[in-house]
Write an enzyme that holds these catalytic residues in place. Structure first.
Site, PDB file in Angstrom:
ATOM      1  N   GLY A 158       0.812  -1.220   0.000  1.00 13.35           N
ATOM      2  CA  GLY A 158       0.000   0.000   0.000  1.00 13.35           C
ATOM      3  C   GLY A 158       0.839   1.260   0.000  1.00 13.35           C
ATOM      4  O   GLY A 158       0.333   2.353   0.223  1.00 13.35           O
ATOM      5  N   CYS A 159       2.132   1.143  -0.268  1.00 14.79           N
ATOM      6  CA  CYS A 159       2.979   2.325  -0.303  1.00 14.79           C
ATOM      7  C   CYS A 159       3.488   2.544  -1.724  1.00 14.79           C
ATOM      8  O   CYS A 159       3.789   1.596  -2.429  1.00 14.79           O
ATOM      9  CB  CYS A 159       4.192   2.146   0.596  1.00 14.79           C
TER      10      CYS A 159
END
Lengths: 144, 406
Positions: free
Chosen positions: A50-51
């Protein structure tokens, strides 16, 4: 220093800066001074999803306290994860699980908590708390 | 006409705001464009006046809404010079259009051992639908490689074409790098083997005149929202021959002629592919966007944008440590770059603080970023309402980024 004191300390440090540029310069400094993770932890197993940048977080239990290490290929992300490490690392699992993270808002980095920022701060916090939960269970089992 | 950018900017309300105390510079047009006031007004007017469901009611409002809806379709047809209005299928967006082609065409024409060709420069939206249909049918996905200057390798493409190739699906302009692909040549080369070509025109239609008959493409897909129209509307242009032959994509109301519990007969084109209630307001709003573009003239827009892009490239190139991706390739609207070894996410975070909207990351085109061996890039994507002064503001921000991460 416990979780609360570390968070208060960070808020105090950031209160010295009035404009965003000084804040980010400080964050960049903190990114550069992050104690780096061992290369062997830079694998998908330790990667936080999710980065936009890649972030790895490892954790181990030392004398009943959780020791976190982290790294990222982006410096601002490293600065942010360093803040979390200063608050969470060397703390008992329970304190990490219950930690109040309003300091992020107080230092003016609330925007990084928004899911659209895609720097994964939310995912980092979640992963660190998850480690704490696992270690808490482990400690309980050992105690029993 | 005289192209007066300051006058044009007045038509776009969202451009006139401050971000972190600075006037907004909007350089994320490849993600979505801002909307002119006429589009916003048209949508609002629709809901205040003729709002009703289309193609169903005999009542007055429904007929008015249907007329407006079909007028938009006709306008799109004229704009892209499709032969018939039935060749213009209204979808939810370019992604939806591509999924429709991949699914329906694939279901009818693909079988074990067949091949589908895409390119290295594709957006995920023109990769994944083909991967999925290939997996279902046993067909193989082939990828046109890049030359050293990051253009599509047509010699390699020529060698990839064979009897097993069933369709070629290629982007018009790359969203991640701004590279303009030689779609004319690609279409000709594929047609020599009687292979149909689908063009993903999500970025293409924005920057140049598209004439689907002159191109002779078999399908052309695009979105309204990148083309100054509302979100949630897309177009699939398809030649009658293919659209007639292909089975429906989704089923339900509107796309049927008659339904009994034993058998359903499908409606004629384009309704066969338009099931359920469409996004009427935004389809109508899209017509206003097209009219707006026509009033300015896409040729004028292209001239202005090319000049602005050239100015931007020259200015950015002059920055020490800045590297423009696919620098030598023909480009439209996009400068995709890296600054020394600074992570794009770091750079983007600081550039944002200057009130400048750029995109960072892999731009939904991870394979091409992997091929170029970069972790992503910083992308400034321009529209005809951007100015040289805004480029100068970007340069100022980039210099600051370089200083902060030194």
């Amino acid at each position: 220093m416990n979780v609360e004191d570390s968070a208060a300390q960070i808020v105090k440090e950031f209160s010295l800066f009035d404009d965003w540029m000084d804040k980010y310069n400080y964050l960049i400094e903190m990114g550069k001074s992050l104690p780096l993770i061992d290369e062997k932890y830079k694998t998908d197993q330790y990667l936080i999803s999710g980065c936009q940048s890649r972030v790895w977080v490892s954790a181990e239990l030392v004398d009943g306290k959780v020791v976190f290490k982290a790294d990222s290929d982006a410096v601002i992300t490293k600065g942010i994860v360093n803040l979390l490490i200063r608050v969470f690392s060397n703390q008992p699992p329970e304190d990490i699980i219950d930690a109040d993270l309003s300091f992020i808002d107080e230092i003016g980095l609330k925007e990084h908590l928004s899911p659209t920022r895609s720097n994964g701060l939310v995912s980092m916090i979640k992963q660190m708390k998850l480690y704490a939960v696992v270690f808490k269970t482990k400690l309980k089992d050992q105690g029993a | 006409m005289n192209f007066d950018v300051q006058q044009i900017r007045k038509d776009f309300p969202a451009l006139h705001q401050e971000i972190y105390g600075r006037p907004l510079v909007y350089f994320d047009n490849a993600a979505t464009s801002q909307k002119p006031q006429v589009v916003i007004d048209r949508i609002s007017e629709y809901y205040r006046t003729i709002n009703s469901n289309v193609h169903r009611g005999v009542h007055h409002l429904s007929q008015q809404a249907t007329d407006a809806f079909e007028s938009s379709r006709n306008h799109i047809q004229q704009y892209i010079n499709a032969q018939h209005a039935r060749e213009v299928v209204i979808t939810k967006g370019a992604t939806d259009s591509i999924n429709l082609v991949a699914s329906s065409f694939g279901q009818k024409y693909l079988k074990q051992g067949d091949e589908v060709i895409i390119s290295s420069l594709e957006h995920h939206a023109n990769i994944v639908p083909w991967q999925v249909i290939c997996e279902k049918t046993g067909a193989q996905l082939k990828v046109i490689p890049l030359t050293e200057s990051s253009t599509l390798d047509l010699q390699a493409f020529q060698k990839m074409l064979n009897k097993k190739t069933k369709i070629v699906a290629v982007g018009h302009i790359s969203n991640a790098l701004g590279v303009v692909n030689p779609i004319r040549e690609i279409i000709e080369m594929a047609h020599d083997f009687d292979i149909p070509v689908m063009v993903d025109g999500a970025q293409g239609i924005v920057h140049e005149k598209v004439d689907v008959q002159a191109l002779d493409c078999d399908f052309y897909c695009f979105s309204s929202h990148k083309f100054y129209g509302p979100m949630g509307v897309g177009v699939l242009y398809g030649k009658t021959y293919w659209l007639s032959a292909m089975p429906p994509y989704q089923t339900g109301g509107e796309m049927i002629k008659s339904v009994t519990f034993e058998k359903t007969t499908y409606n004629d084109l384009p309704f066969k592919f338009e099931t359920g209630t469409p996004n009427v307001a935004d389809v109508i709003g899209f017509e206003s966007a097209i009219k707006y573009i026509e009033d300015i003239g896409i040729a004028h827009i292209k001239t202005y944008e090319d000049d602005l892009l050239e100015y931007g490239i020259q200015k950015l190139k002059a920055i020490d440590g800045l590297r423009i991706l696919a620098e030598g390739a023909p480009k439209a609207g996009v400068i995709s770059f890296l600054l020394k070894d600074i992570h794009p996410y770091d750079a983007g975070t600081i550039i944002d603080k200057f009130g400048i909207a750029v995109r960072t990351g892999n731009h939904c085109a991870q394979p091409v970023m992997d091929l170029l061996e970069v972790p992503g890039s910083i992308r400034a994507s321009m529209a005809f309402y951007n100015t040289r002064e805004e480029i100068d503001r970007l340069v100022e921000a980039i210099l600051k980024v370089r200083e902060m991460f030194a």
